[in-house]
Design an enzyme around this catalytic site. Structure first.
Site, PDB file in Angstrom:
ATOM      1  N   GLY A 149      59.000   3.059  30.790  1.00  0.00           N
ATOM      2  CA  GLY A 149      58.762   3.798  29.549  1.00  0.00           C
ATOM      3  C   GLY A 149      57.459   4.564  29.595  1.00  0.00           C
ATOM      4  CB  ALA A 150      54.156   3.753  31.030  1.00  0.00           C
ATOM      5  N   GLY A 168      30.544   1.435   2.030  1.00  0.00           N
ATOM      6  CA  GLY A 168      31.480   1.451   0.908  1.00  0.00           C
ATOM      7  C   GLY A 168      32.515   2.546   1.114  1.00  0.00           C
ATOM      8  N   GLY A 169      33.060   3.010  -0.004  1.00  0.00           N
ATOM      9  CA  GLY A 169      34.087   4.052   0.071  1.00  0.00           C
ATOM     10  C   GLY A 169      33.593   5.316   0.731  1.00  0.00           C
TER      11      GLY A 169
HETATM   12  C1  HXC Z   1      20.624   5.780  -6.382  1.00  0.00           C
HETATM   13  C2  HXC Z   1      19.572   5.041  -4.514  1.00  0.00           C
HETATM   14  C3  HXC Z   1      20.805   4.596  -3.970  1.00  0.00           C
HETATM   15  C4  HXC Z   1      21.973   4.795  -4.761  1.00  0.00           C
HETATM   16  C5  HXC Z   1      19.262   4.164  -2.551  1.00  0.00           C
HETATM   17  N1  HXC Z   1      18.651   4.738  -3.586  1.00  0.00           N
HETATM   18  N2  HXC Z   1      20.581   4.048  -2.767  1.00  0.00           N
HETATM   19  N3  HXC Z   1      19.504   5.628  -5.703  1.00  0.00           N
HETATM   20  N4  HXC Z   1      21.821   5.375  -5.956  1.00  0.00           N
HETATM   21  N5  HXC Z   1      23.131   4.402  -4.313  1.00  0.00           N
HETATM   22  C6  HXC Z   1      17.234   5.049  -3.717  1.00  0.00           C
HETATM   23  C7  HXC Z   1      16.389   3.815  -3.875  1.00  0.00           C
HETATM   24  O1  HXC Z   1      16.300   3.482  -5.247  1.00  0.00           O
HETATM   25  C8  HXC Z   1      15.051   4.296  -3.335  1.00  0.00           C
HETATM   26  O2  HXC Z   1      14.415   5.089  -4.304  1.00  0.00           O
HETATM   27  C9  HXC Z   1      15.460   5.208  -2.209  1.00  0.00           C
HETATM   28  O3  HXC Z   1      16.824   5.585  -2.496  1.00  0.00           O
HETATM   29  C10 HXC Z   1      15.424   4.560  -0.857  1.00  0.00           C
HETATM   30  O4  HXC Z   1      16.101   3.319  -0.948  1.00  0.00           O
HETATM   31  P1  HXC Z   1      15.482   1.983  -0.360  1.00  0.00           P
HETATM   32  O5  HXC Z   1      16.294   0.879  -0.929  1.00  0.00           O
HETATM   33  O6  HXC Z   1      14.017   1.944  -0.580  1.00  0.00           O
HETATM   34  O7  HXC Z   1      15.744   2.199   1.177  1.00  0.00           O
HETATM   35  P2  HXC Z   1      16.146   1.122   2.255  1.00  0.00           P
HETATM   36  O8  HXC Z   1      15.284  -0.100   2.143  1.00  0.00           O
HETATM   37  O9  HXC Z   1      16.160   1.852   3.542  1.00  0.00           O
HETATM   38  O10 HXC Z   1      17.641   0.694   1.918  1.00  0.00           O
HETATM   39  C11 HXC Z   1      18.684   1.656   2.009  1.00  0.00           C
HETATM   40  C12 HXC Z   1      19.953   1.069   1.380  1.00  0.00           C
HETATM   41  C13 HXC Z   1      19.620   0.569  -0.037  1.00  0.00           C
HETATM   42  C14 HXC Z   1      20.477  -0.070   2.252  1.00  0.00           C
HETATM   43  C15 HXC Z   1      21.021   2.184   1.393  1.00  0.00           C
HETATM   44  O11 HXC Z   1      18.954   1.617  -0.743  1.00  0.00           O
HETATM   45  C16 HXC Z   1      20.834   0.194  -0.801  1.00  0.00           C
HETATM   46  O12 HXC Z   1      21.380  -0.891  -0.655  1.00  0.00           O
HETATM   47  N6  HXC Z   1      21.215   1.060  -1.762  1.00  0.00           N
HETATM   48  C17 HXC Z   1      22.320   0.820  -2.623  1.00  0.00           C
HETATM   49  C18 HXC Z   1      23.611   0.954  -1.872  1.00  0.00           C
HETATM   50  C19 HXC Z   1      24.777   0.870  -2.794  1.00  0.00           C
HETATM   51  O13 HXC Z   1      25.072  -0.230  -3.330  1.00  0.00           O
HETATM   52  N7  HXC Z   1      25.387   2.007  -3.075  1.00  0.00           N
HETATM   53  C20 HXC Z   1      26.539   2.129  -3.904  1.00  0.00           C
HETATM   54  C21 HXC Z   1      27.693   1.641  -3.123  1.00  0.00           C
HETATM   55  S1  HXC Z   1      29.194   1.950  -3.867  1.00  0.00           S
HETATM   56  P3  HXC Z   1      12.833   5.261  -4.337  1.00  0.00           P
HETATM   57  O14 HXC Z   1      12.599   6.102  -5.543  1.00  0.00           O
HETATM   58  O15 HXC Z   1      12.267   3.897  -4.421  1.00  0.00           O
HETATM   59  O16 HXC Z   1      12.471   5.958  -3.073  1.00  0.00           O
HETATM   60  C22 HXC Z   1      29.647   3.354  -3.156  1.00  0.00           C
HETATM   61  C23 HXC Z   1      31.006   3.710  -3.566  1.00  0.00           C
HETATM   62  C24 HXC Z   1      31.453   4.973  -2.937  1.00  0.00           C
HETATM   63  O17 HXC Z   1      28.979   3.993  -2.448  1.00  0.00           O
HETATM   64  C25 HXC Z   1      32.910   5.100  -3.331  1.00  0.00           C
HETATM   65  C26 HXC Z   1      33.524   6.335  -2.849  1.00  0.00           C
HETATM   66  C27 HXC Z   1      34.953   6.399  -3.237  1.00  0.00           C
END
Ligand code: HXC
Length: 510
Positions: A404-405, A169-170
């Site tokens: 040019g290069a 993502g971002g």
């Molecule tokens: C809060 C999160 C989290 C998040 C993971 N966790 N991502 N908690 N916010 N974004 C927590 C999970 O709940 C879990 O907690 C632990 O971290 C490990 O995650 P798992 O899913 O068990 O791990 P894994 O199977 O390895 O998968 C990793 C992952 C997945 C692919 C990153 O967690 C995922 O898809 N997370 C969400 C990603 C996402 O959508 N993020 C927001 C994107 S928007 P527990 O307690 O069970 O251990 C963004 C915008 C940024 O980032 C913009 C900037 C300008």
């Protein structure tokens, strides 16, 4: 008093355990180190000083008030690499997936501010699920604050990103604005939108690895500068890279002890360029033979291999090298190689690293894909980067320098300080065959005449002497003495001072 000491120790132990032993085991099970293990390996033993170990988030949504891990998913502080100071943050995937909350971002911003104030590089180790979903817009604001600091720190202190897990993502835009991105094979990925969204929107089926793994970003997109087998190797290579870099834009690059005679003669270089001008040879051999102790730190080794970029040392001092590679696409310039080299030249100029350019370039790659892809603007990036660079610039033409290069590759006209050529150099507007076919179009039906015209053109122009007569080449040097000549040239330029006219900033063709 003892109780307080015990409480401190207890709090520290809890913080050091991050998300707990089970999650640490799971991290290890994936071949990944924990955030703290990574910091330990990156820095000199015992040098890490931590900040904000007890910081917690302030979120009260979704029951988060009952889950307040100390440190909030990122380990921050400073330490040394071979005795030189660096600031570091390391996201802890075992704590809420290393997700970025308002306070997590504040911790990162704190050390970035200190790095700029105190003039030391920032190394960010990324392993995060992205924005902390429970915090929503507060998390986005945190990212925004980090981005702004990346921009302000750019060109002030070196910034290095190491991707050691998810970065999606971002969130990718913070590393994207740093100077170097390293990735770990099979355990890290970067993409703006993940495989599921890609499938929905474009109906493409790709894995996370295919979409944004280390192979993709080092070979196809050029987002990353290098890929390593595991966390240990990646961190060791960051240490090696930091050894080449100055701490900030006011400091000189480090001077290391050297055990290699600067006047070392390399007789093998006299036969490096083959007699047949269309036969390739390995430009890396020349780089290794010039460098102190043959030590070359290559940047973007797997991308646009028709140009080589990286760091060497001469008399113990860092020099950035850019070189055409005749082994790949005859060393031609194209969109990718121009972009790769331009960014490298600009990094060197930001941080006062002298630039050595080795030239063997037959021109720009022709074709619709290049023109439609904007080779005009991308080629101009390299031209612009060389022309605006005020660091010492030394150029050696080994063979072809056409059209040019020739001008683009740190020619005299772009204010290079020393322009050397080997006797095998051919500085010309184009190759003899192409030139003959244009000038003697009337004789095209007569192969004998064309062969004679081509030979005449070669005899007259396929050499370094016409350019030398104009002063565009300062001297024709013996290949075997290249290390000595180049080292002496840079030594003579140590106090170089040049100024460009005042401007807010330039408008490099992007
Ligand atoms: C809060 C999160 C989290 C998040 C993971 N966790 N991502 N908690 N916010 N974004 C927590 C999970 O709940 C879990 O907690 C632990 O971290 C490990 O995650 P798992 O899913 O068990 O791990 P894994 O199977 O390895 O998968 C990793 C992952 C997945 C692919 C990153 O967690 C995922 O898809 N997370 C969400 C990603 C996402 O959508 N993020 C927001 C994107 S928007 P527990 O307690 O069970 O251990 C963004 C915008 C940024 O980032 C913009 C900037 C300008």
């Amino acid at each position: 008093m003892k109780d307080i000491l015990n409480e401190l120790e207890g709090r520290r132990s809890a913080a050091r355990l991050g998300g707990g032993q089970k999650r640490i085991d799971s991290q290890h099970g994936r071949g990944k180190l924990t955030a703290r293990e990574r910091v330990e390996l990156l820095l000199d033993a015992g040098s890490f000083e931590e900040f904000d170990m007890f910081v917690t988030h302030r979120c009260t949504e979704f029951g988060m008030e009952n889950q307040k891990p100390a440190g909030d998913g990122v380990v921050t502080g400073w330490g040394t690499i071979n005795g030189r100071m660096v600031y570091v943050f390391s996201q802890d995937f075992t704590v809420l997936g290393g997700s970025v909350s308002e306070t997590h971002a504040k911790k990162i911003c704190k050390i970035m501010d200190m790095a700029v104030e105190n003039g030391a590089p920032v190394i960010g180790i990324n392993d995060s699920g992205g924005a902390r979903i429970q915090e929503g817009v507060d998390s986005l604001a945190g990212y925004g604050e980090v981005f702004q600091r990346n921009i302000q720190a750019s060109g002030v202190v070196p910034q290095i990103s190491v991707i050691m897990g998810p970065c999606a993502g971002g969130a990718v835009y913070s590393p994207a604005m740093t100077d170097f991105i390293f990735m770990v094979k099979d355990s890290s990925y970067m993409f703006v939108t993940g495989p599921d969204v890609v499938k929905t929107v474009t109906n493409e089926h790709v894995t996370a690895e295919e979409l944004g793994g280390a192979g993709t970003h080092t070979k196809k997109s050029s987002v990353a500068d290098a890929a390593f087998e595991n966390d240990v190797e990646a961190l060791a290579e960051v240490r090696r890279l930091v050894d080449f870099l100055p701490l900030n834009n006011r400091a000189k690059p480090p001077k290391r002890p050297f055990f290699d005679d600067p006047a070392r003669i390399e007789t093998s270089l006299d036969t490096l360029v083959p007699d047949n001008p269309n036969q390739p040879y390995d430009m890396k051999e020349l780089i290794l033979k010039i460098a102190d102790e043959g030590d070359f730190y290559e940047i973007q080794e797997d991308f646009a291999k028709n140009i080589i970029s990286g760091f060497i040392r001469l008399e113990g001092q860092t020099v950035g090298v850019v070189a055409n590679q005749p082994m790949v696409l005859a060393g031609v310039l194209d969109i990718d190689s121009a972009r790769k080299a331009a960014r490298f030249v600009r990094f060197c100029d930001c941080f006062d690293i002298p630039i050595l350019t080795m030239v063997d370039v037959p021109g720009f790659l022709p074709g619709t894909s290049q023109e439609y892809g904007g080779v005009i603007k991308h080629g101009a990036k390299l031209l612009f980067a060389y022309g605006e660079a005020t660091v010492p610039k030394v150029t050696v033409i080994t063979r072809k320098a056409y059209g040019g290069a020739y001008v683009v590759m740190a020619s005299k006209h772009l204010r290079a300080d020393f322009n050397y050529a080997w006797p095998t150099a051919e500085v010309a507007v184009m190759g003899a065959k192409g030139a003959t076919e244009i000038i003697h179009r009337a004789d095209l039906d007569d192969p004998k005449k064309i062969a004679q015209h081509t030979k005449d053109y070669e005899d007259r122009f396929a050499n370094p002497f016409v350019a030398s007569e104009r002063g565009f080449i300062d001297e024709v040097i013996m290949p075997h003495s290249t290390r000595k000549r180049v080292a002496r040239a840079f030594a003579s330029l140590r106090n170089k001072q040049t100024q460009m006219p005042w401007k807010k900033h330039d408008n490099i063709p992007l």
